[in-house]
Write a protein that holds these residues in place. Sequence first.
Motif, short mmCIF file in Angstrom:
data_model
loop_
_atom_site.label_atom_id
_atom_site.label_comp_id
_atom_site.label_asym_id
_atom_site.label_seq_id
_atom_site.Cartn_x
_atom_site.Cartn_y
_atom_site.Cartn_z
N ASN A 33 0.86 -1.17 0.00
CA ASN A 33 0.00 0.00 0.00
C ASN A 33 0.91 1.23 0.00
O ASN A 33 1.64 1.45 0.96
CB ASN A 33 -0.87 -0.06 1.27
N VAL A 34 0.90 1.97 -1.08
CA VAL A 34 1.79 3.13 -1.19
C VAL A 34 0.99 4.40 -0.98
O VAL A 34 0.01 4.66 -1.69
CB VAL A 34 2.51 3.16 -2.56
N THR A 35 1.38 5.21 0.00
CA THR A 35 0.64 6.44 0.31
C THR A 35 0.97 7.52 -0.72
O THR A 35 1.93 7.39 -1.49
CB THR A 35 0.99 6.97 1.72
N PRO A 36 0.19 8.61 -0.76
CA PRO A 36 0.45 9.65 -1.75
C PRO A 36 1.88 10.17 -1.74
O PRO A 36 2.43 10.53 -2.78
CB PRO A 36 -0.55 10.75 -1.36
N SER A 37 2.53 10.18 -0.57
CA SER A 37 3.89 10.71 -0.51
C SER A 37 4.95 9.62 -0.68
O SER A 37 6.14 9.91 -0.64
CB SER A 37 4.11 11.42 0.83
N GLY A 38 4.51 8.35 -0.83
CA GLY A 38 5.47 7.30 -1.15
C GLY A 38 5.86 6.38 -0.01
O GLY A 38 6.76 5.55 -0.15
N LYS A 39 5.21 6.51 1.15
CA LYS A 39 5.47 5.55 2.22
C LYS A 39 4.82 4.23 1.84
O LYS A 39 3.69 4.21 1.35
CB LYS A 39 4.85 6.04 3.54
N VAL A 40 5.49 3.12 2.12
CA VAL A 40 4.93 1.81 1.75
C VAL A 40 4.48 1.10 3.03
O VAL A 40 5.27 0.87 3.94
CB VAL A 40 5.95 0.96 0.97
N LEU A 41 3.18 0.79 3.06
CA LEU A 41 2.55 0.23 4.26
C LEU A 41 2.08 -1.21 3.96
O LEU A 41 1.65 -1.50 2.85
CB LEU A 41 1.32 1.04 4.66
N PRO A 42 2.08 -2.06 4.99
CA PRO A 42 1.53 -3.41 4.80
C PRO A 42 0.00 -3.41 4.75
O PRO A 42 -0.61 -4.34 4.24
CB PRO A 42 2.01 -4.16 6.04
N CYS A 43 -0.65 -2.37 5.31
CA CYS A 43 -2.11 -2.25 5.22
C CYS A 43 -2.45 -0.77 5.35
O CYS A 43 -1.62 0.03 5.78
CB CYS A 43 -2.80 -3.05 6.33
N HIS A 44 -3.70 -0.41 5.02
CA HIS A 44 -4.03 1.01 4.94
C HIS A 44 -4.02 1.71 6.31
O HIS A 44 -3.86 2.92 6.37
CB HIS A 44 -5.38 1.20 4.26
N ALA A 45 -4.17 0.94 7.40
CA ALA A 45 -4.22 1.57 8.72
C ALA A 45 -2.93 1.38 9.51
O ALA A 45 -2.87 1.72 10.69
CB ALA A 45 -5.40 1.01 9.51
N ALA A 46 -1.89 0.88 8.85
CA ALA A 46 -0.66 0.52 9.59
C ALA A 46 -0.04 1.72 10.31
O ALA A 46 0.63 1.54 11.33
CB ALA A 46 0.35 -0.09 8.63
N GLU A 47 -0.26 2.92 9.80
CA GLU A 47 0.34 4.09 10.45
C GLU A 47 -0.27 4.38 11.83
O GLU A 47 0.28 5.18 12.58
CB GLU A 47 0.20 5.31 9.56
N THR A 48 -1.39 3.73 12.15
CA THR A 48 -1.95 3.92 13.50
C THR A 48 -1.12 3.16 14.54
O THR A 48 -1.26 3.40 15.73
CB THR A 48 -3.42 3.43 13.59
N ILE A 49 -0.28 2.23 14.08
CA ILE A 49 0.50 1.41 15.03
C ILE A 49 1.79 2.15 15.38
O ILE A 49 2.64 2.38 14.51
CB ILE A 49 0.81 0.03 14.42
N PRO A 50 1.95 2.53 16.64
CA PRO A 50 3.14 3.29 17.01
C PRO A 50 4.41 2.45 16.88
O PRO A 50 4.39 1.24 17.10
CB PRO A 50 2.90 3.67 18.49
N GLY A 51 5.50 3.11 16.51
CA GLY A 51 6.80 2.45 16.53
C GLY A 51 7.17 1.73 15.25
O GLY A 51 8.30 1.26 15.13
N LEU A 52 6.25 1.62 14.28
CA LEU A 52 6.62 0.96 13.02
C LEU A 52 7.43 1.92 12.16
O LEU A 52 7.13 3.11 12.10
CB LEU A 52 5.37 0.51 12.25
#
Length: 381
Positions: free
Chosen positions: A253-272
């Motif tokens: 899952n690639v965000t508009p600015s180019g961060k690559v996430l394993p799922c769309h909500a992964a940024e809610t998990i602190p410390g990743l």
Amino acid sequence: MTDAAPNGLPAPLGILAELTHRCPLACPYCSNPLELEGRQAELDAVTWARVFREAAALGVLQAHLSGGEPASRRDIVEITAAARGAGLYTNLITSGVGVPGALLQRLRDAGLDHVQVSIQDVEPESADRIAGYRGAFARKQELARQVVALGMPLTVNVVVHRANIARIREMVESAIALGAGRVEIAHVQYYGWALRNRAALMPTREQVRTAMAALDEVRAAHEGRITIDAVVPDYYARRPKPCMGGWGMRSLNVTPSGKVLPCHAAETIPGLEFWRVTDHALADIWRSSPAFQAFRGEAWMPEPCRSCERRAIDFGGCRCQALAIAGDAAATDPACELSPFHARMRALAEEDAVAEDVPYAYRGREAVRFEAEAPIPIPVP
Ligand code: SF4
Ligand code: FES
């Protein structure tokens, strides 16, 4: 020959390209983060083209062009052509608002393979209110008709919650009448804006039961002619869904600015730690980025998952939901009745389901700017 990892790691099947967080709609169940990425941070089309080539080399087959509203970008045709040129099957996931017929035709000519549009309700007033955009219902219907008229396959996505669950049968019938070849019934997933709006969105257990029975009937009535996918909503389930087909196993899952996430909500998990396509090759990110490694495999699993025979079926459920309910992303998904937090999850659902007169919190109106050929939206007051 692909760049797929040599250590037994499968190649990802799909890449979700979040081209922008800008969107004319403001659905209260939006899975985008509460902090949206601005236009200035968006990757340019040249970078997206490189990402699509790297994805194809890694073994990816499908590119889902998403957002926000992907057609908010002036270069959506160029980006679509780049994905197709890389050899990927291209799917436009659109709000249906701001994709006029001429643009749709250009997208098809650029190689767009498939269109997925969501509908909010079969009652126009309700649909517009849910979308936070007056006229959204009519535009979505029009787009769906144009997709079919152009001979392109159409999937209609129905997001179900308290305000529309009583009309689940009518929504499926409406999608079939529009010419959809596939209908996806998605109960709201409570992350991002949906978590904030949970008390306004949660249906009762009885509403869910009635809706699932109606769905069984409509599925039987149309068997063999259309695919209808649906799952029981997590908060009323006994076992969790295999979220993302396993963390870091199926998709990027690639965000508009180019961060690559394993799922769309992964940024809610602190410390990743998320790696960016501007700093690393996609194959390196898939194989080695700390965020993708965090919950891969089974070593991270606590009991009861660690010794459970279903651990290779549901992978312990959803990490983001475990964080949201249990406060620990490494816990067993509370949707599982073996989780010590399962009772808490049910209690939250039952409490929210009877909350009265809760207004929707719409995502920031500053995000509601539109560049395609459609007029400026008029938000529902
Ligand atoms: Fe799945 Fe874990 Fe529940 Fe077993 S204990 S069913 S692996 S979530
Ligand atoms: Fe993040 Fe399920 S949404 S793991």
